[in-house]
Write a protein that holds these residues in place. Structure first.
Motif, PDB file in Angstrom:
ATOM      1  N   GLU A  31      22.468  83.438  68.139  1.00  0.00           N
ATOM      2  CA  GLU A  31      23.995  83.075  69.004  1.00  0.00           C
ATOM      3  C   GLU A  31      25.081  83.850  68.214  1.00  0.00           C
ATOM      4  O   GLU A  31      25.935  83.974  68.815  1.00  0.00           O
ATOM      5  N   SER A  32      24.929  83.627  66.904  1.00  0.00           N
ATOM      6  CA  SER A  32      26.199  84.037  66.210  1.00  0.00           C
ATOM      7  C   SER A  32      26.151  85.635  65.766  1.00  0.00           C
ATOM      8  O   SER A  32      26.972  86.243  65.219  1.00  0.00           O
ATOM      9  N   GLY A  33      25.168  86.381  66.453  1.00  0.00           N
ATOM     10  CA  GLY A  33      24.875  87.573  66.014  1.00  0.00           C
ATOM     11  C   GLY A  33      25.560  88.664  67.009  1.00  0.00           C
ATOM     12  O   GLY A  33      25.024  89.854  66.854  1.00  0.00           O
ATOM     13  N   THR A  34      26.548  88.431  67.738  1.00  0.00           N
ATOM     14  CA  THR A  34      27.134  89.552  68.503  1.00  0.00           C
ATOM     15  C   THR A  34      27.974  90.424  67.604  1.00  0.00           C
ATOM     16  O   THR A  34      28.436  89.837  66.505  1.00  0.00           O
ATOM     17  N   PRO A  35      28.152  91.491  67.721  1.00  0.00           N
ATOM     18  CA  PRO A  35      28.935  92.338  66.673  1.00  0.00           C
ATOM     19  C   PRO A  35      30.292  91.979  66.338  1.00  0.00           C
ATOM     20  O   PRO A  35      30.717  92.010  65.318  1.00  0.00           O
ATOM     21  N   ALA A  36      30.803  91.391  67.446  1.00  0.00           N
ATOM     22  CA  ALA A  36      32.409  91.047  67.361  1.00  0.00           C
ATOM     23  C   ALA A  36      32.322  89.735  66.353  1.00  0.00           C
ATOM     24  O   ALA A  36      33.278  89.686  65.394  1.00  0.00           O
ATOM     25  N   GLY A  99      27.984  77.047  66.314  1.00  0.00           N
ATOM     26  CA  GLY A  99      29.029  76.729  66.434  1.00  0.00           C
ATOM     27  C   GLY A  99      30.065  76.963  65.298  1.00  0.00           C
ATOM     28  O   GLY A  99      31.204  77.281  65.431  1.00  0.00           O
ATOM     29  N   VAL A 100      29.629  76.444  64.017  1.00  0.00           N
ATOM     30  CA  VAL A 100      30.465  76.224  62.772  1.00  0.00           C
ATOM     31  C   VAL A 100      30.821  77.781  62.338  1.00  0.00           C
ATOM     32  O   VAL A 100      31.838  78.192  62.115  1.00  0.00           O
ATOM     33  N   MET A 102      31.024  80.225  64.349  1.00  0.00           N
ATOM     34  CA  MET A 102      31.809  80.887  65.509  1.00  0.00           C
ATOM     35  C   MET A 102      33.329  80.558  64.791  1.00  0.00           C
ATOM     36  O   MET A 102      34.259  81.318  64.826  1.00  0.00           O
ATOM     37  N   VAL A 103      33.492  79.299  64.433  1.00  0.00           N
ATOM     38  CA  VAL A 103      34.803  78.859  64.280  1.00  0.00           C
ATOM     39  C   VAL A 103      35.299  79.226  63.055  1.00  0.00           C
ATOM     40  O   VAL A 103      36.558  79.709  62.854  1.00  0.00           O
ATOM     41  N   LEU A 104      34.408  79.439  61.908  1.00  0.00           N
ATOM     42  CA  LEU A 104      34.715  80.176  60.619  1.00  0.00           C
ATOM     43  C   LEU A 104      35.422  81.410  60.964  1.00  0.00           C
ATOM     44  O   LEU A 104      36.237  82.103  60.378  1.00  0.00           O
ATOM     45  N   GLY A 105      34.716  82.269  61.986  1.00  0.00           N
ATOM     46  CA  GLY A 105      34.832  83.729  62.155  1.00  0.00           C
ATOM     47  C   GLY A 105      36.179  83.762  62.784  1.00  0.00           C
ATOM     48  O   GLY A 105      37.120  84.755  62.702  1.00  0.00           O
ATOM     49  N   TRP A 106      36.726  82.670  63.624  1.00  0.00           N
ATOM     50  CA  TRP A 106      38.070  82.694  64.264  1.00  0.00           C
ATOM     51  C   TRP A 106      38.833  82.517  63.292  1.00  0.00           C
ATOM     52  O   TRP A 106      39.860  82.929  63.477  1.00  0.00           O
ATOM     53  N   LEU A 107      38.706  81.534  62.352  1.00  0.00           N
ATOM     54  CA  LEU A 107      39.564  81.222  61.313  1.00  0.00           C
ATOM     55  C   LEU A 107      40.014  82.765  60.403  1.00  0.00           C
ATOM     56  O   LEU A 107      40.969  82.948  60.108  1.00  0.00           O
ATOM     57  N   GLY A 108      38.708  83.420  60.092  1.00  0.00           N
ATOM     58  CA  GLY A 108      38.843  84.595  59.223  1.00  0.00           C
ATOM     59  C   GLY A 108      39.797  85.700  60.253  1.00  0.00           C
ATOM     60  O   GLY A 108      40.741  86.333  59.670  1.00  0.00           O
ATOM     61  N   VAL A 311      35.029  61.671  66.073  1.00  0.00           N
ATOM     62  CA  VAL A 311      34.574  62.941  65.570  1.00  0.00           C
ATOM     63  C   VAL A 311      33.400  63.499  66.354  1.00  0.00           C
ATOM     64  O   VAL A 311      33.030  64.728  66.268  1.00  0.00           O
ATOM     65  N   GLY A 312      32.977  62.767  67.425  1.00  0.00           N
ATOM     66  CA  GLY A 312      32.146  63.353  68.336  1.00  0.00           C
ATOM     67  C   GLY A 312      30.626  63.510  68.047  1.00  0.00           C
ATOM     68  O   GLY A 312      30.307  62.954  66.689  1.00  0.00           O
ATOM     69  N   ARG A 313      29.767  63.948  68.749  1.00  0.00           N
ATOM     70  CA  ARG A 313      28.362  64.113  68.505  1.00  0.00           C
ATOM     71  C   ARG A 313      27.849  65.226  67.750  1.00  0.00           C
ATOM     72  O   ARG A 313      26.641  65.221  67.398  1.00  0.00           O
ATOM     73  N   GLY A 314      28.971  66.031  67.341  1.00  0.00           N
ATOM     74  CA  GLY A 314      28.518  67.414  66.662  1.00  0.00           C
ATOM     75  C   GLY A 314      28.808  68.640  67.608  1.00  0.00           C
ATOM     76  O   GLY A 314      28.501  68.784  68.773  1.00  0.00           O
ATOM     77  N   PHE A 315      29.671  69.556  66.977  1.00  0.00           N
ATOM     78  CA  PHE A 315      30.473  70.588  67.727  1.00  0.00           C
ATOM     79  C   PHE A 315      29.087  71.593  68.263  1.00  0.00           C
ATOM     80  O   PHE A 315      28.297  71.850  67.635  1.00  0.00           O
ATOM     81  N   MET A 316      29.164  71.828  69.589  1.00  0.00           N
ATOM     82  CA  MET A 316      28.327  72.618  70.244  1.00  0.00           C
ATOM     83  C   MET A 316      27.019  71.968  70.340  1.00  0.00           C
ATOM     84  O   MET A 316      26.024  72.824  70.751  1.00  0.00           O
ATOM     85  N   THR A 317      26.778  70.674  70.348  1.00  0.00           N
ATOM     86  CA  THR A 317      25.584  70.060  70.407  1.00  0.00           C
ATOM     87  C   THR A 317      25.017  69.532  71.898  1.00  0.00           C
ATOM     88  O   THR A 317      24.146  69.256  72.179  1.00  0.00           O
ATOM     89  N   PHE A 318      26.259  69.563  72.734  1.00  0.00           N
ATOM     90  CA  PHE A 318      26.053  69.117  73.909  1.00  0.00           C
ATOM     91  C   PHE A 318      25.811  70.265  74.804  1.00  0.00           C
ATOM     92  O   PHE A 318      26.527  71.118  75.080  1.00  0.00           O
ATOM     93  N   LEU A 319      24.482  70.709  75.071  1.00  0.00           N
ATOM     94  CA  LEU A 319      23.977  71.732  75.508  1.00  0.00           C
ATOM     95  C   LEU A 319      24.210  72.154  77.200  1.00  0.00           C
ATOM     96  O   LEU A 319      24.283  71.067  77.663  1.00  0.00           O
ATOM     97  N   PRO A 320      24.251  73.343  77.322  1.00  0.00           N
ATOM     98  CA  PRO A 320      24.420  73.625  78.904  1.00  0.00           C
ATOM     99  C   PRO A 320      23.072  73.003  79.749  1.00  0.00           C
ATOM    100  O   PRO A 320      23.203  72.674  80.993  1.00  0.00           O
ATOM    101  N   ALA A 321      21.974  72.912  79.019  1.00  0.00           N
ATOM    102  CA  ALA A 321      20.846  72.392  79.595  1.00  0.00           C
ATOM    103  C   ALA A 321      20.849  70.928  79.891  1.00  0.00           C
ATOM    104  O   ALA A 321      20.408  70.376  81.059  1.00  0.00           O
ATOM    105  N   TYR A 322      21.751  70.251  79.330  1.00  0.00           N
ATOM    106  CA  TYR A 322      22.060  68.854  79.655  1.00  0.00           C
ATOM    107  C   TYR A 322      23.091  68.765  80.749  1.00  0.00           C
ATOM    108  O   TYR A 322      22.862  68.006  81.676  1.00  0.00           O
TER     109      TYR A 322
END
Length: 436
Positions: A31-36, A99-100, A102-108, A311-322
């Protein structure tokens, strides 16, 4: 890093974000592999390198946007740790890892943009290029709307594979809903509304270019937003107008009202049923299945929130399938808890505050207009994210962080040039006094 080189790097990022269909990824990265996304991580590495190379250089005061971005990253890492110390399914762990990243990429992306774009000329170059690429995406959306063909299904690039199955143009109320290069029409409408205020500012001020080059992106984006047939896009467009209109002169506002009325009339005549379909998105909300799905999700969401509210259950762990929540703030509250949601809201507020502060402190009309456009862009994103799961779509979050990075860059430029700022359009240059 040289500002001109940073502009080139960010241009390639915009190409990857807007022009490469976001369903294409580097397969080994999942999922983290988009060129952007890969480029945001690379920009973060470049930022670290540029910081290490200029440790003794004078630094401007840290703006609140970067500070709250770091707080948000810390909250996400806390939620990631919370997910790791509980029993977790493999699919949830992979999503948390993505998810992590992705967020680190946003920070960069935010740090690289805000610290390495150091001239008005380069800032405006990036604004023009972002608007041009958004105009291209909107043009593709219009072609999809008219023909019912996606076209992007035929795009294959060496080394990239498809992350989601090939799909057809969806419809609502018997009308095609184009996604452009995005995964879904909702994301398509959201990213266009974020770029719309920047396009409007350039169209009204960048007079060294022809009328067609200035106003075509505005026109095609203005038409593409309603044909996305999305509540979030319409709401975000209204937010843009609410933020921008009060800052325009009476004459310009009157012209804007006439143009809006003419646009609505033209859409009513040329696309039968469009205005009625959009109206029913709001008047018929009580019987709308997507709206009911949102409200029915609340009791499920709060059950998850109550288990780990801090702190929640974990970033991006509540999946769309749920469950598909169609509310990024609610999803963030589940995944990252009160800390994650609060820090993200503060991040958005800090971006708007920074832009408004720049406008108030500057006597330069061009600087003031750019700052207001950035404030409108961030505000539109903040509104639209309440109506769809924005973090599940790579273009929406990437566009927002790019605009926030430009906002930080504008703050840095005005601080570094407290006496004068050179504003360039085309080959001309104008120097204006800027309040310290």
């Amino acid at each position: 890093m040289n500002s001109r080189h940073a502009t080139t790097a960010l241009t390639w990022y915009l190409v990857a974000l807007f022009l490469i269909p976001s369903r294409l990824i580097f397969a080994p990265l999942g999922e983290s592999g988009t060129p952007a996304q890969c480029l945001t991580l690379a920009l973060g590495v470049l930022w670290v390198g540029s910081r290490l190379a200029s440790l003794r250089a004078p630094r401007p005061p840290a703006d609140p946007t970067r500070r709250f971005m770091l707080v948000f990253v810390a909250a996400i890492l806390a939620s990631y740790i919370a997910a790791g110390i509980r029993p977790i399914a493999g699919v949830e762990q992979r999503s948390a890892d993505a998810g992590v990243l992705m967020v680190l990429g946003w920070l960069g992306l935010l740090l690289f943009t805000s610290e390495n774009i150091t001239t008005m000329r380069d800032l405006q170059t990036l604004m023009r290029r972002a608007v041009a690429m958004a105009g291209a995406v909107a043009t593709l959306g219009l072609a999809q709307f008219v023909t019912g063909m996606l076209f992007i299904n035929y795009v294959q690039l060496p080394g990239l594979t498809t992350n989601v199955p090939l799909f057809a143009v969806s419809d609502r109320g018997g009308l095609n809903r184009p996604p452009g290069t995005a995964i879904h029409p909702i994301e398509f409408g959201s990213l266009l509304t974020m770029i719309l205020p920047i396009a409007l500012h350039l169209a009204m001020t960048d007079r060294s270019r022809t009328l067609l080059r200035r106003w075509y992106p505005v026109g095609v984006i203005a038409v593409a937003i309603p044909i996305a047939i999305s509540r979030s896009a319409i709401l975000s467009a209204l937010v843009v107008l609410v933020v921008l209109l009060p800052t325009w002169s009476t004459r310009v506002r009157r012209r804007a009202y006439l143009i809006i009325i003419a646009l609505v009339g033209a859409l009513f005549v040329t696309i039968p049923g469009l205005i009625g379909t959009i109206t029913r998105l709001f008047t018929g909300i009580s019987g709308d299945s997507s709206a009911q799905s949102r409200t029915d999700s609340y009791h499920i969401a709060f059950e998850f929130i109550s288990r780990n509210p801090i702190v929640g259950r974990g970033f991006m762990t509540f999946l769309p399938a749920y469950r598909i929540l169609d509310n990024q703030y609610l999803g963030l509250l589940i995944d990252a808890g009160i800390l994650g949601l609060t820090s993200y809201l503060l991040l958005l507020a800090s971006g708007i505050y920074t832009a408004v502060r720049i406008r108030r402190n500057s006597s330069n009309a061009d600087i003031r207009g750019i700052a207001q456009a950035f404030a409108a862009s961030i505000a539109s994103a903040a509104a639209s994210f309440a109506l769809f799961d924005a973090f599940s779509f790579p273009m929406a979050g990437g566009t927002l962080m790019f605009v926030m990075g430009l906002t930080g860059a504008l703050a840095r430029i005005t601080w570094m040039n407290r006496d004068t700022v050179t504003v360039r359009y085309g080959n001309g240059a104008r120097k204006r006094r800027v309040a310290p």
